[in-house]
Design a protein around this motif. Structure first.
Motif, PDB file in Angstrom:
ATOM      1  N   ILE A   1      -4.133   2.960 -14.410  1.00 33.41           N
ATOM      2  CA  ILE A   1      -2.587   2.898 -13.988  1.00 33.41           C
ATOM      3  C   ILE A   1      -2.415   2.026 -12.796  1.00 33.41           C
ATOM      4  CG2 ILE A   1      -0.279   3.590 -13.822  1.00 33.41           C
ATOM      5  CD1 ILE A   1      -1.094   5.886 -15.806  1.00 33.41           C
ATOM      6  N   MET A   2      -3.081   2.668 -11.701  1.00 34.23           N
ATOM      7  CA  MET A   2      -2.874   1.903 -10.381  1.00 34.23           C
ATOM      8  C   MET A   2      -3.401   0.502 -10.422  1.00 34.23           C
ATOM      9  SD  MET A   2      -1.068   4.158  -9.233  1.00 34.23           S
ATOM     10  CE  MET A   2      -0.707   3.353  -7.623  1.00 34.23           C
ATOM     11  N   LYS A   3      -4.890   0.381 -11.207  1.00 29.77           N
ATOM     12  CA  LYS A   3      -5.274  -0.878 -11.116  1.00 29.77           C
ATOM     13  C   LYS A   3      -4.314  -2.198 -11.745  1.00 29.77           C
ATOM     14  CE  LYS A   3      -9.959   0.450 -11.312  1.00 29.77           C
ATOM     15  NZ  LYS A   3     -11.315   0.594 -12.231  1.00 29.77           N
ATOM     16  N   GLU A   4      -3.786  -1.732 -12.622  1.00 27.44           N
ATOM     17  CA  GLU A   4      -2.523  -2.555 -13.504  1.00 27.44           C
ATOM     18  C   GLU A   4      -1.333  -2.961 -12.586  1.00 27.44           C
ATOM     19  OE1 GLU A   4      -3.279  -4.326 -16.264  1.00 27.44           O
ATOM     20  OE2 GLU A   4      -5.223  -3.429 -16.400  1.00 27.44           O
ATOM     21  N   ILE A   5      -1.024  -1.787 -12.122  1.00 27.35           N
ATOM     22  CA  ILE A   5       0.233  -2.054 -11.070  1.00 27.35           C
ATOM     23  C   ILE A   5      -0.213  -2.729  -9.946  1.00 27.35           C
ATOM     24  CG2 ILE A   5       1.640  -0.670  -9.434  1.00 27.35           C
ATOM     25  CD1 ILE A   5       1.737   1.723 -11.292  1.00 27.35           C
ATOM     26  N   SER A   6      -1.340  -2.775  -9.341  1.00 28.60           N
ATOM     27  CA  SER A   6      -1.801  -3.593  -8.310  1.00 28.60           C
ATOM     28  C   SER A   6      -1.745  -4.988  -8.688  1.00 28.60           C
ATOM     29  CB  SER A   6      -3.162  -3.133  -7.832  1.00 28.60           C
ATOM     30  OG  SER A   6      -3.605  -3.799  -6.866  1.00 28.60           O
ATOM     31  N   VAL A   7      -2.398  -5.447 -10.062  1.00 33.82           N
ATOM     32  CA  VAL A   7      -2.491  -6.563 -10.238  1.00 33.82           C
ATOM     33  C   VAL A   7      -1.100  -7.153 -10.709  1.00 33.82           C
ATOM     34  CG1 VAL A   7      -2.844  -8.137 -12.468  1.00 33.82           C
ATOM     35  CG2 VAL A   7      -4.637  -6.232 -11.579  1.00 33.82           C
ATOM     36  N   VAL A   8       0.037  -6.375 -11.102  1.00 33.84           N
ATOM     37  CA  VAL A   8       1.269  -6.837 -11.302  1.00 33.84           C
ATOM     38  C   VAL A   8       1.988  -7.176  -9.911  1.00 33.84           C
ATOM     39  CG1 VAL A   8       3.527  -6.175 -12.291  1.00 33.84           C
ATOM     40  CG2 VAL A   8       1.531  -5.732 -13.610  1.00 33.84           C
ATOM     41  N   LEU A   9       1.816  -6.311  -8.858  1.00 34.30           N
ATOM     42  CA  LEU A   9       2.447  -6.323  -7.699  1.00 34.30           C
ATOM     43  C   LEU A   9       2.103  -7.629  -6.866  1.00 34.30           C
ATOM     44  CD1 LEU A   9       2.814  -2.583  -6.420  1.00 34.30           C
ATOM     45  CD2 LEU A   9       4.468  -4.224  -7.230  1.00 34.30           C
ATOM     46  N   ASN A  10       0.876  -8.098  -7.257  1.00 32.65           N
ATOM     47  CA  ASN A  10       0.449  -9.184  -6.337  1.00 32.65           C
ATOM     48  C   ASN A  10       1.191 -10.549  -6.399  1.00 32.65           C
ATOM     49  OD1 ASN A  10      -1.966  -8.245  -5.263  1.00 32.65           O
ATOM     50  ND2 ASN A  10      -3.241  -8.658  -6.998  1.00 32.65           N
TER      51      ASN A  10
ATOM     52  N   MET B   1       1.271   6.990  -6.775  1.00 30.74           N
ATOM     53  CA  MET B   1       0.048   7.653  -6.904  1.00 30.74           C
ATOM     54  C   MET B   1       0.452   9.286  -6.705  1.00 30.74           C
ATOM     55  SD  MET B   1      -3.366   6.126  -7.078  1.00 30.74           S
ATOM     56  CE  MET B   1      -4.076   7.044  -6.459  1.00 30.74           C
ATOM     57  N   MET B   2       1.360   9.375  -5.845  1.00 34.84           N
ATOM     58  CA  MET B   2       1.728  10.851  -5.718  1.00 34.84           C
ATOM     59  C   MET B   2       2.625  11.499  -6.625  1.00 34.84           C
ATOM     60  SD  MET B   2       1.871  10.970  -1.191  1.00 34.84           S
ATOM     61  CE  MET B   2       3.380  11.636  -1.191  1.00 34.84           C
ATOM     62  N   ARG B   3       3.641  10.348  -6.919  1.00 38.32           N
ATOM     63  CA  ARG B   3       4.578  11.133  -8.117  1.00 38.32           C
ATOM     64  C   ARG B   3       3.947  11.372  -9.360  1.00 38.32           C
ATOM     65  NH1 ARG B   3      10.628   9.248  -7.112  1.00 38.32           N
ATOM     66  NH2 ARG B   3      10.495   9.429  -4.873  1.00 38.32           N
TER      67      ARG B   3
ATOM     68  N   GLU C   1       0.827  -1.259  -0.163  1.00 36.21           N
ATOM     69  CA  GLU C   1       0.063   0.045  -0.021  1.00 36.21           C
ATOM     70  C   GLU C   1       0.821   1.162   0.042  1.00 36.21           C
ATOM     71  OE1 GLU C   1      -3.180   0.614  -0.370  1.00 36.21           O
ATOM     72  OE2 GLU C   1      -3.411  -1.684  -0.575  1.00 36.21           O
ATOM     73  N   GLN C   2       1.741   1.348   0.747  1.00 36.80           N
ATOM     74  CA  GLN C   2       2.956   2.428   0.980  1.00 36.80           C
ATOM     75  C   GLN C   2       3.357   2.563  -0.716  1.00 36.80           C
ATOM     76  OE1 GLN C   2       5.738   1.892   3.667  1.00 36.80           O
ATOM     77  NE2 GLN C   2       6.779   3.812   3.583  1.00 36.80           N
ATOM     78  N   LEU C   3       3.847   1.741  -1.178  1.00 37.72           N
ATOM     79  CA  LEU C   3       4.292   1.746  -2.954  1.00 37.72           C
ATOM     80  C   LEU C   3       3.366   2.314  -3.555  1.00 37.72           C
ATOM     81  CD1 LEU C   3       6.563   1.408  -4.674  1.00 37.72           C
ATOM     82  CD2 LEU C   3       5.780  -1.081  -5.015  1.00 37.72           C
ATOM     83  N   MET C   4       2.056   1.802  -3.323  1.00 41.66           N
ATOM     84  CA  MET C   4       1.131   2.057  -4.236  1.00 41.66           C
ATOM     85  C   MET C   4       0.856   3.900  -4.197  1.00 41.66           C
ATOM     86  SD  MET C   4       0.067  -0.446  -6.268  1.00 41.66           S
ATOM     87  CE  MET C   4      -1.474   0.138  -6.695  1.00 41.66           C
ATOM     88  N   ASN C   5       0.806   4.213  -2.956  1.00 41.97           N
ATOM     89  CA  ASN C   5       0.400   5.532  -2.434  1.00 41.97           C
ATOM     90  C   ASN C   5       1.664   6.495  -3.203  1.00 41.97           C
ATOM     91  OD1 ASN C   5      -1.888   4.983  -1.315  1.00 41.97           O
ATOM     92  ND2 ASN C   5      -1.140   4.959   0.600  1.00 41.97           N
TER      93      ASN C   5
END
Length: 154
Positions: free
Chosen positions: A25-34, A10-12, A3-7
């Motif tokens: 973009i965040m949805k796709e990153i979340s899927v990959v990070l799993n 997002m901020m950047r 979550e910290q990485l995702m946040n």
């Protein structure tokens, strides 16, 4: 951590990507990070102590045998110097490693007498003889190291 990485991502991207694209973009990153374990990188410097634990046991053994406190300090110093210079596991040390250490010790201390060098050799050799007898190492690498000749004071 994820979550910290995702946040942080997002901020950047917040100022550079349109809001409706940012969610995709965040949805796709979340899927990959799993598929990954995420953790922060540790960049601390860790010091490694090359002196084996059995050196403490050896020094305690020598103390019980009645070695003087000043001699114990010298033994501890020489053993620490040896293992810090050699930087090898106890069982990997060879006769040539010990000879090279003795040469380096004499080169570092230009005024070291042959008697002092022989005392250092004696300390290392008695430690390895003890380590072999106690089963810490299969063979004694000091077996073929001969005493250093020096002129005895009268």
């Amino acid at each position: 951590m994820r979550e910290q990485l995702m946040n942080e991502i997002m901020m950047r991207l917040d100022n550079t990507v349109e809001q409706h694209l940012l969610k995709d973009i965040m949805k796709e990153i979340s899927v990959v990070l799993n598929d990954y374990d995420v953790s922060t990188r540790n960049t601390e410097i860790v010091s490694y102590n090359y002196v084996p634990e059995c050196v403490k046991t050896y020094l305690v053994t020598r103390k019980i045998e009645g070695l003087r406190p000043s001699s114990l300090k010298l033994y501890a110093l020489r053993l620490q110097q040896f293992f810090e210079m050699v930087r090898m596991p106890l069982e990997s040390i060879t006769v040539n490693d010990i000879r090279v250490w003795m040469y380096q010790l004499q080169e570092q201390s230009k005024h070291m007498s042959d008697r002092t060098l022989d005392n250092a050799r004696t300390i290392i050799c008695t430690f390895f003889r003890w380590a072999n007898a106690e089963g810490y190492i299969p063979t004694n690498p000091c077996f073929n190291i001969k005493p250093i000749k020096y002129n005895k004071k009268e």
